[in-house]
Design a protein around this motif. Sequence first.
Motif, mmCIF file in Angstrom:
data_model
loop_
_atom_site.group_PDB
_atom_site.id
_atom_site.type_symbol
_atom_site.label_atom_id
_atom_site.label_comp_id
_atom_site.label_asym_id
_atom_site.label_seq_id
_atom_site.Cartn_x
_atom_site.Cartn_y
_atom_site.Cartn_z
ATOM 1 N N ARG A 77 1.820 -23.744 -24.508
ATOM 2 C CA ARG A 77 2.728 -24.895 -24.908
ATOM 3 C C ARG A 77 2.614 -26.107 -25.638
ATOM 4 O O ARG A 77 3.237 -26.495 -27.073
ATOM 5 N N GLN A 78 1.181 -26.721 -25.377
ATOM 6 C CA GLN A 78 0.740 -27.279 -25.952
ATOM 7 C C GLN A 78 0.390 -27.248 -27.267
ATOM 8 O O GLN A 78 0.730 -28.183 -28.094
ATOM 9 N N ALA A 80 1.464 -24.788 -29.885
ATOM 10 C CA ALA A 80 3.422 -24.903 -30.078
ATOM 11 C C ALA A 80 3.915 -26.299 -30.781
ATOM 12 O O ALA A 80 3.961 -25.682 -31.741
ATOM 13 N N SER A 81 2.953 -27.102 -29.719
ATOM 14 C CA SER A 81 4.133 -28.365 -29.755
ATOM 15 C C SER A 81 3.308 -29.455 -30.328
ATOM 16 O O SER A 81 3.710 -30.327 -31.397
ATOM 17 N N THR A 83 0.795 -30.902 -30.022
ATOM 18 C CA THR A 83 0.012 -31.901 -29.048
ATOM 19 C C THR A 83 -1.139 -31.645 -27.574
ATOM 20 O O THR A 83 -1.788 -32.089 -27.103
ATOM 21 N N GLN A 230 7.550 -17.006 -22.931
ATOM 22 C CA GLN A 230 7.662 -18.108 -23.788
ATOM 23 C C GLN A 230 8.736 -17.692 -24.945
ATOM 24 O O GLN A 230 9.001 -18.080 -25.882
ATOM 25 N N ALA A 377 3.673 -34.869 -31.428
ATOM 26 C CA ALA A 377 3.642 -34.006 -31.944
ATOM 27 C C ALA A 377 4.137 -34.533 -33.087
ATOM 28 O O ALA A 377 4.240 -35.047 -33.683
ATOM 29 N N ASP A 379 6.362 -33.925 -35.528
ATOM 30 C CA ASP A 379 7.998 -34.321 -35.357
ATOM 31 C C ASP A 379 7.643 -36.053 -35.502
ATOM 32 O O ASP A 379 8.434 -37.364 -35.877
#
Length: 386
Positions: A77-78, A80-81, A83, A230, A377, A379
């Motif tokens: 998850r991190q 993918a983002s 972070t 996911q 992140a 963005d």
Amino acid sequence: MTHAGKQHCDTLDLIRALAAAAVCVSHLRNLMFVDYAATQGMGLAGKAFYFVSNYGHTAVIVFFVLSGYFVGGSVLRQSASGTWTWRRYLTERLSRLWIVLIPALALTLFWDRMGIALVGGPFYLGSEGNFDQTINVASHLGYSTFVCNVAFLQTLACGTFGSNGPLWSLANEFWYYLWFPACYVLFRNRRGLAVFMQGALALATMVMFPSLLSGFGLWLLGGLLAWLEQTFPRRTVRTGLPLFTLGSGVLFLGALAATRSMVFNSDWIVGVACFIFLRCVLWEDVRLKPLLLSRLAIRFSGFSYSLYLTHFPLVLFVVAVTTGHRIQLDLHGVAMFAALLAGCYAYAYAVYLLFENNTRRVQRTLAQLHLMRPKAAPDAANSMRT
């Protein structure tokens, strides 16, 4: 309790709590009661007790799959983002492990020294005959062994500390925590010297510690479980009976029973069946009812780590002091077993309140020291520049 945007599944808490109970019950039975072959005049209930109370090692396999799901999932998850950072990840993992491990090692030293001083004998010499305690405990209580266990090198460069044999799996967990993100970043075709060095280090330690590789494969099943969740999200609408979960649950129970035979005694049979079962639980979004069961599952799962790390030296001490040898399974023994099991839970919960329960607080403090500051992140970083 949530995990970065995904709903918490209390059914997994129940599975983790039951796995921790299986480990504790298995060790308690093996330390208290004679082996099945040495039992005398035992009825059907006693045979059933011996059958269901010997799944400690199997429960650790379930823990590996669950760990791969939770920890591997957080990496996915991190990443993918955008972070994820090594600094944040290692600080989270090490604080989570050490906050219970270091007190557990100190408590192991306390109970073992006390037991050796008061009674000593075959339980602490490793000569009593039970499978779970076969070492001379006094020879494993040195400072170097303590440090080696803190560094997660038990079974690799030293023995487990004192009588606390269950610590073997922590070395597995720690190295899996390192190997997975290093390999994941490498296989995502990231370039650069740092990425190459991380992958090379992971591969080098895999060659150095080949005994951990089979367990890593089981751990990766949990990571695959997180990736599937996911990529193919759970059902949004729950209707009727969770037929896939029920069917896979029967398969999982069948795998557990099959491992008691010499032909099907394989960790992978349990691991694959557990993977299928957990996938169905997550896809059908199976939740616990009634609410009381959900709360109990979350509560007991919450201190399962403390229970795992602390119960063995206490049980060994009590059994060595009270009986000095293993006993036959009878009503008196069952009463003592139940009392000691309850005592283990109360003891572990006290350790949890003192240490494990403060994990988030410690991590927040470390975050304030900028040891866990996540990378912005993409963005968010772009918006800050405009």
